[in-house]
Design a protein around this motif. Structure first.
Motif, PDB file in Angstrom:
ATOM      1  N   LEU A  55       0.823  -1.205   0.000  1.00 56.06           N
ATOM      2  CA  LEU A  55       0.000   0.000   0.000  1.00 56.06           C
ATOM      3  C   LEU A  55       0.860   1.259   0.000  1.00 56.06           C
ATOM      4  CD1 LEU A  55      -2.739  -1.102   2.562  1.00 56.06           C
ATOM      5  CD2 LEU A  55      -2.967  -0.950   0.066  1.00 56.06           C
ATOM      6  N   ALA A  56       1.975   1.229   0.736  1.00 49.50           N
ATOM      7  CA  ALA A  56       2.870   2.386   0.781  1.00 49.50           C
ATOM      8  C   ALA A  56       3.503   2.662  -0.570  1.00 49.50           C
ATOM      9  CB  ALA A  56       3.951   2.165   1.837  1.00 49.50           C
ATOM     10  N   THR A  57       3.790   1.604  -1.324  1.00 51.92           N
ATOM     11  CA  THR A  57       4.382   1.828  -2.651  1.00 51.92           C
ATOM     12  C   THR A  57       3.402   2.553  -3.576  1.00 51.92           C
ATOM     13  OG1 THR A  57       3.647  -0.341  -3.472  1.00 51.92           O
ATOM     14  CG2 THR A  57       5.843  -0.219  -2.463  1.00 51.92           C
ATOM     15  N   GLN A  58       2.117   2.279  -3.429  1.00 54.37           N
ATOM     16  CA  GLN A  58       1.124   2.965  -4.252  1.00 54.37           C
ATOM     17  C   GLN A  58       0.989   4.441  -3.866  1.00 54.37           C
ATOM     18  OE1 GLN A  58      -2.613   0.908  -4.407  1.00 54.37           O
ATOM     19  NE2 GLN A  58      -1.672  -1.112  -4.656  1.00 54.37           N
ATOM     20  N   TRP A  59       1.216   4.736  -2.610  1.00 56.85           N
ATOM     21  CA  TRP A  59       1.069   6.106  -2.130  1.00 56.85           C
ATOM     22  C   TRP A  59       2.350   6.929  -2.313  1.00 56.85           C
ATOM     23  CZ3 TRP A  59       3.274   8.289   2.535  1.00 56.85           C
ATOM     24  CH2 TRP A  59       2.816   9.585   2.796  1.00 56.85           C
ATOM     25  N   ALA A  60       3.516   6.310  -2.018  1.00 62.72           N
ATOM     26  CA  ALA A  60       4.775   7.069  -2.016  1.00 62.72           C
ATOM     27  C   ALA A  60       5.768   6.607  -3.064  1.00 62.72           C
ATOM     28  CB  ALA A  60       5.423   6.975  -0.638  1.00 62.72           C
ATOM     29  N   GLY A  61       5.549   5.420  -3.673  1.00 60.45           N
ATOM     30  CA  GLY A  61       6.523   4.891  -4.619  1.00 60.45           C
ATOM     31  C   GLY A  61       7.402   3.837  -3.975  1.00 60.45           C
ATOM     32  N   ILE A  62       8.050   3.035  -4.807  1.00 53.95           N
ATOM     33  CA  ILE A  62       8.809   1.889  -4.321  1.00 53.95           C
ATOM     34  C   ILE A  62      10.025   2.298  -3.500  1.00 53.95           C
ATOM     35  CG2 ILE A  62      10.092   1.741  -6.500  1.00 53.95           C
ATOM     36  CD1 ILE A  62       9.117  -1.243  -4.294  1.00 53.95           C
ATOM     37  N   GLU A  63      10.735   3.325  -3.915  1.00 56.43           N
ATOM     38  CA  GLU A  63      11.978   3.676  -3.228  1.00 56.43           C
ATOM     39  C   GLU A  63      11.740   4.210  -1.820  1.00 56.43           C
ATOM     40  OE1 GLU A  63      14.506   6.048  -5.708  1.00 56.43           O
ATOM     41  OE2 GLU A  63      14.060   4.841  -7.473  1.00 56.43           O
ATOM     42  N   PRO A  64      10.862   5.212  -1.607  1.00 54.87           N
ATOM     43  CA  PRO A  64      10.597   5.633  -0.224  1.00 54.87           C
ATOM     44  C   PRO A  64      10.008   4.516   0.633  1.00 54.87           C
ATOM     45  CG  PRO A  64       9.816   7.280  -1.778  1.00 54.87           C
ATOM     46  CD  PRO A  64      10.155   6.069  -2.580  1.00 54.87           C
ATOM     47  N   ALA A  65       9.172   3.668   0.018  1.00 55.31           N
ATOM     48  CA  ALA A  65       8.541   2.587   0.783  1.00 55.31           C
ATOM     49  C   ALA A  65       9.577   1.585   1.276  1.00 55.31           C
ATOM     50  CB  ALA A  65       7.480   1.889  -0.065  1.00 55.31           C
ATOM     51  N   ILE A  66      10.522   1.211   0.418  1.00 55.44           N
ATOM     52  CA  ILE A  66      11.510   0.216   0.830  1.00 55.44           C
ATOM     53  C   ILE A  66      12.463   0.801   1.866  1.00 55.44           C
ATOM     54  CG2 ILE A  66      13.204   0.692  -0.986  1.00 55.44           C
ATOM     55  CD1 ILE A  66      12.239  -2.775   0.403  1.00 55.44           C
ATOM     56  N   ILE A  67      12.764   2.092   1.768  1.00 52.83           N
ATOM     57  CA  ILE A  67      13.610   2.734   2.782  1.00 52.83           C
ATOM     58  C   ILE A  67      12.897   2.745   4.130  1.00 52.83           C
ATOM     59  CG2 ILE A  67      14.650   4.922   3.493  1.00 52.83           C
ATOM     60  CD1 ILE A  67      15.207   5.458   0.500  1.00 52.83           C
ATOM     61  N   GLY A  68      11.623   3.141   4.126  1.00 49.96           N
ATOM     62  CA  GLY A  68      10.856   3.135   5.372  1.00 49.96           C
ATOM     63  C   GLY A  68      10.728   1.740   5.956  1.00 49.96           C
TER      64      GLY A  68
END
Length: 443
Positions: A409-422
């Motif tokens: 869900l985070a990847t859809q909201w923020a994108g793959i790179e910020p999501a994987i860092i978080g």
């Protein structure tokens, strides 16, 4: 997915709650042989078919355990094929993957303790039967609802299998080698069967998917056939629990030694974050490889899954005799480093870096999990060991399912790179807190 260190296994194998005493004890003294006509309830000899020896059954149980765990991770390289067949996206992939957690939680929490009362062999045979039914559903119902039902059944089978197989393997070894109660062999074999099976599942499925004409059917059929063979072999194995004793008190489902709650909490936290990382590779690994790295080969995705789980197994086996503090020290270094490298490999696409990252994160996860399950085994009241492990595995499997859904869900909201860092930061912080909690309670 238990993997108990040799030191902890000494505690496991020397405790033989509810085992059949006289008749099976004499059989063990004779080299683990059971009598002709031994029955499922534990072996007091009414006429019937012959059983395998305890030593042979030890390997039957290990093979059944490995095969069923491999069946659970086999979809790792197949998720893009399911996406194409049923027309869904990555979030549905994580939901379908997480339904295994729902089934496993039901199996662990509602049924995982039953082997303490009704016998190890009976529960393992039931686990294999449920898994075979899952394979049939996945073949006969080729649609998204069939996939979802099949994944729930797969989880139920794993919930029945994992904690029971760990205890059964220890029981069988202690029966066949009565003078080796301190041996690390059961722990090594359990580790190899558990994580080795998880590693081989994606690899075998990737090989099948790369060359088989109908990969989704062929994969399920292959695993279903092997599990059917092991079901027969398990049914020919001896029981190690005296399920027919009317005088035996029913053990508590969940009981810890005095002052064991803090250790259980810290160890469960480690298992949660370790499984969250492995869940990421299992559910979205192939999707990330295809989407971010541009590689569509199921074999490559299968190899990547094999590396992450295989590294966990190798790490555990390599450090099999290490002290718990050593396991924690190495694990808490490899785990965040691996997750950080995953983020780098996706922001600067490189397959080789992704494979190195998954190996480091997998090894760190394996070491943290090894330390955690060993400590849980040490604080469990022996008579309810399977029940305590069942609760522990529910927590671990929730870690495998819930975080990856949130990540998707985070990847859809923020994108793959910020999501994987978080994702990497949160899991690393959780691991650090859990490790600190366990260290404070070590003797």
């Amino acid at each position: 997915m238990p993997a108990v260190s040799p030191a902890d296994k000494r505690d496991v194998s020397t405790q033989r709650p509810h085992t059949a005493a006289a008749s099976t004890g004499s059989a063990a003294a004779a080299g683990g042989k059971t009598t002709v006509g031994e029955v499922a309830g534990g072996g007091s000899g009414s006429p019937g078919r012959a059983r395998a020896s305890h030593g042979t059954a030890f390997w039957f149980a290990a093979g059944a355990f490995a095969t069923q765990m491999g069946f659970g991770t086999a979809p790792t390289p197949l998720w893009p094929l399911y996406e194409a067949r049923d027309g869904f996206g990555p979030t549905t992939v994580t939901v379908a993957f997480a339904l295994l957690v729902v089934g496993a939680s039901a199996g662990f929490l509602g049924l995982g303790h039953l082997s303490d009362v009704h016998g190890r062999r009976r529960v393992i045979a039931s686990a294999l039967s449920v898994a075979i039914a899952s394979a049939v559903v996945l073949i006969a119902w080729p649609s998204l609802p069939g996939l979802l039902v099949g994944r729930v059944l797969t989880g139920v089978g794993i919930g029945l299998m994992a904690s029971t197989a760990t205890t059964y393997i220890a029981d069988l070894y202690s029966r066949s080698h009565p003078g080796r109660s301190a041996s690390g062999v059961p722990g090594i074999v359990t580790t190899a069967a558990n994580l080795g099976g998880l590693a081989l599942g994606p690899l075998i499925a990737g090989i099948i998917a790369e060359w088989a004409p109908v990969p989704l059917v062929a994969t399920q059929a292959a695993f279903g056939a092997v599990m059917a063979v092991f079901l027969v072999l398990v049914l020919l194995s001896p029981e190690t629990v005296d399920s027919g004793s009317a005088a035996r008190e029913r053990p508590a489902r969940f009981a810890l030694r005095p002052a064991g709650a803090g250790m259980f909490t810290g160890a469960s936290g480690m298992a949660f974050v370790a499984f969250a990382a492995l869940g990421l590779f299992s559910s979205l690994g192939a999707v990330m490889i295809r989407g971010q790295l541009g590689i569509a080969s199921p074999l490559v995705s299968g190899v990547a899954g094999f590396i992450s789980f295989g590294s966990a197994a190798v790490g555990q086996l390599t450090m099999g005799r290490a002290a718990v503090r050593r396991l924690l020290g190495v694990g808490i270094i490899l785990f965040p480093v691996g997750l950080a490298l995953v983020a780098v490999s996706l922001s600067h696409p490189a397959l080789w870096l992704y494979l190195i990252a998954s190996a480091a994160a997998g090894a760190g996860s394996g070491l943290l999990f090894k330390a955690s399950v060993g400590q849980v085994a040490s604080v469990a009241v022996p008579e309810s060991r399977a029940g305590v492990l069942a609760v522990f595995f529910v927590i671990a499997y929730i870690g495998m399912g819930v975080p990856v859904i949130l990540f998707s869900l985070a990847t859809q909201w923020a994108g793959i790179e910020p999501a994987i860092i978080g994702f990497a930061v949160l899991l690393s912080a959780g691991a650090a807190i859990s490790v600190a909690t366990v260290r404070r309670r070590l003797a």
